[in-house]
Design an enzyme around this catalytic site. Structure first.
Site, PDB file in Angstrom:
ATOM      1  N   ASP A 285       0.810  -1.218   0.000  1.00  0.00           N
ATOM      2  CA  ASP A 285       0.000   0.000   0.000  1.00  0.00           C
ATOM      3  C   ASP A 285       0.845   1.270   0.000  1.00  0.00           C
ATOM      4  OD1 ASP A 285       0.992  -0.373   2.551  1.00  0.00           O
ATOM      5  OD2 ASP A 285      -0.943  -0.709   3.481  1.00  0.00           O
TER       6      ASP A 285
ATOM      7  N   GLU B  69      -9.654  -1.858   5.203  1.00  0.00           N
ATOM      8  CA  GLU B  69     -10.292  -1.497   6.461  1.00  0.00           C
ATOM      9  C   GLU B  69     -11.561  -2.333   6.683  1.00  0.00           C
ATOM     10  OE1 GLU B  69      -8.714   0.216   8.442  1.00  0.00           O
ATOM     11  OE2 GLU B  69      -8.098   2.195   7.754  1.00  0.00           O
TER      12      GLU B  69
ATOM     13  N   ASN C 251      -7.431  -2.516  14.205  1.00  0.00           N
ATOM     14  CA  ASN C 251      -8.831  -2.851  13.902  1.00  0.00           C
ATOM     15  C   ASN C 251      -8.932  -4.080  12.990  1.00  0.00           C
ATOM     16  OD1 ASN C 251      -7.931  -1.885  11.473  1.00  0.00           O
ATOM     17  ND2 ASN C 251      -9.381  -0.177  11.326  1.00  0.00           N
TER      18      ASN C 251
ATOM     19  N   HIS D 231      -7.158  -4.508  10.164  1.00  0.00           N
ATOM     20  CA  HIS D 231      -6.895  -4.273   8.740  1.00  0.00           C
ATOM     21  C   HIS D 231      -5.592  -4.932   8.315  1.00  0.00           C
ATOM     22  CE1 HIS D 231      -4.757  -0.210   9.644  1.00  0.00           C
ATOM     23  NE2 HIS D 231      -3.834  -1.021   9.189  1.00  0.00           N
TER      24      HIS D 231
HETATM   25  C1  GLP Z   1      -0.397   0.415   8.546  1.00  0.00           C
HETATM   26  C2  GLP Z   1      -0.075  -0.447   7.335  1.00  0.00           C
HETATM   27  C3  GLP Z   1      -0.310  -1.930   7.608  1.00  0.00           C
HETATM   28  C4  GLP Z   1       0.305  -2.304   8.937  1.00  0.00           C
HETATM   29  C5  GLP Z   1      -0.362  -1.517  10.029  1.00  0.00           C
HETATM   30  C6  GLP Z   1       0.123  -1.865  11.417  1.00  0.00           C
HETATM   31  O1  GLP Z   1      -1.694   0.826   8.610  1.00  0.00           O
HETATM   32  N1  GLP Z   1      -0.823  -0.075   6.192  1.00  0.00           N
HETATM   33  O2  GLP Z   1       0.241  -2.688   6.558  1.00  0.00           O
HETATM   34  O3  GLP Z   1       0.136  -3.690   9.177  1.00  0.00           O
HETATM   35  O4  GLP Z   1      -0.069  -0.141   9.784  1.00  0.00           O
HETATM   36  O5  GLP Z   1       1.249  -1.122  11.743  1.00  0.00           O
HETATM   37  P1  GLP Z   1       2.211  -1.391  12.939  1.00  0.00           P
HETATM   38  O6  GLP Z   1       3.071  -2.529  12.526  1.00  0.00           O
HETATM   39  O7  GLP Z   1       2.992  -0.117  13.068  1.00  0.00           O
HETATM   40  O8  GLP Z   1       1.382  -1.710  14.120  1.00  0.00           O
END
Ligand code: GLP
Length: 235
Positions: free
Chosen positions: A67, A142, A135, A137
């Site tokens: 993404d 989402e 959440n 995702h």
């Molecule tokens: C972002 C990314 C996800 C990732 C998520 C969790 O939203 N788009 O791919 O898994 O954050 O991030 P973290 O690893 O910092 O908790």
């Protein structure tokens, strides 16, 4: 599904890196799906260390990132282009022309279609690395009422905007939109490696792995993936 519960961020990172390294050694031409966020940073560090010891050749790899935020330039330190460059791409011998990250700067619909065609033209993703949002995702898919299949543009959830505000000087700077690979592209990967750590992710991980499969918890659909590996640490 195979779940490895390990002890601490270091061990999670090492275990996940070992799985990616095995994939690369078995097939140096692998197509890897890559993730951003704070969770995979340690995994990328382990890959870089292995490369620096002369034990990991990345020159045959093709990569597709999950993404990217809309509205940030590639040079913006908060963009996922910048993240990937600083944590991995600039530190190993991945060929620049084999790196793919969604580019939301032009005609987004066209870009999304091209991104999916490109993944398909490469024979799909061999191993997809995934983190998980608070959440549930994955990528930026989402919670909602439907699973979006292909790469698409999303409005970020208020909870995601708040969670990711920690990376920005001002919470108002967090982009409200992003482009993400869809659930179909993720589910079509031959193997999926989901990593998570910390108390804060425990409840959503359990819900995702053992609760009802529903688009309201996007990661729950991974229960249907025959090649799902989870590396998880509670601390
Ligand atoms: C972002 C990314 C996800 C990732 C998520 C969790 O939203 N788009 O791919 O898994 O954050 O991030 P973290 O690893 O910092 O908790």
């Amino acid at each position: 599904m195979r779940v490895y519960q390990v002890s601490g961020y270091r061990e999670m990172s090492q275990r996940a890196a070992d799985l990616i390294i095995a994939q690369i050694l078995l097939n140096p031409q692998s197509v890897l799906g890559l993730a951003t966020g704070s969770t995979p940073i340690g995994v990328y560090e382990r890959l870089v260390e292995k490369h620096n010891r002369g034990e990991l050749d990345c020159s045959g790899l093709t990569t597709f990132n999950l993404d990217e935020y809309c509205g940030l330039s590639e040079e913006d330190p908060q963009s996922y282009h910048y993240f990937m460059n600083s944590h991995l791409f600039s530190k190993v011998n991945i060929r620049k022309d084999k790196i793919h990250i969604p580019d939301p700067s032009g005609d987004i619909e066209k870009e999304c279609k091209q991104y999916d065609s490109l993944i398909e033209a490469h024979g799909g993703i061999d191993l997809q690395l995934l983190g998980i949002g608070n959440n549930g995702h994955i990528g930026f898919n989402e919670p909602g009422t439907v699973y979006e299949g292909g790469t698409h543009c999303v409005d970020l959830d208020e909870s995601t905007i708040q969670a990711n505000a920690r990376f920005f000087d001002n919470p108002d700077d967090v982009p409200r939109k992003a482009v993400t690979m869809g659930m179909k592209s993720i589910m079509l990967a031959k193997k999926v490696l989901l990593i998570a750590n910390g108390e804060a992710k425990k409840a959503i991980l359990e819900k995702s792995l053992y609760g009802p499969i529903t688009p309201m918890v996007p990661a729950s659909v991974l229960q249907l993936h025959p090649g799902l590996i989870v590396v998880w640490s509670a601390d």
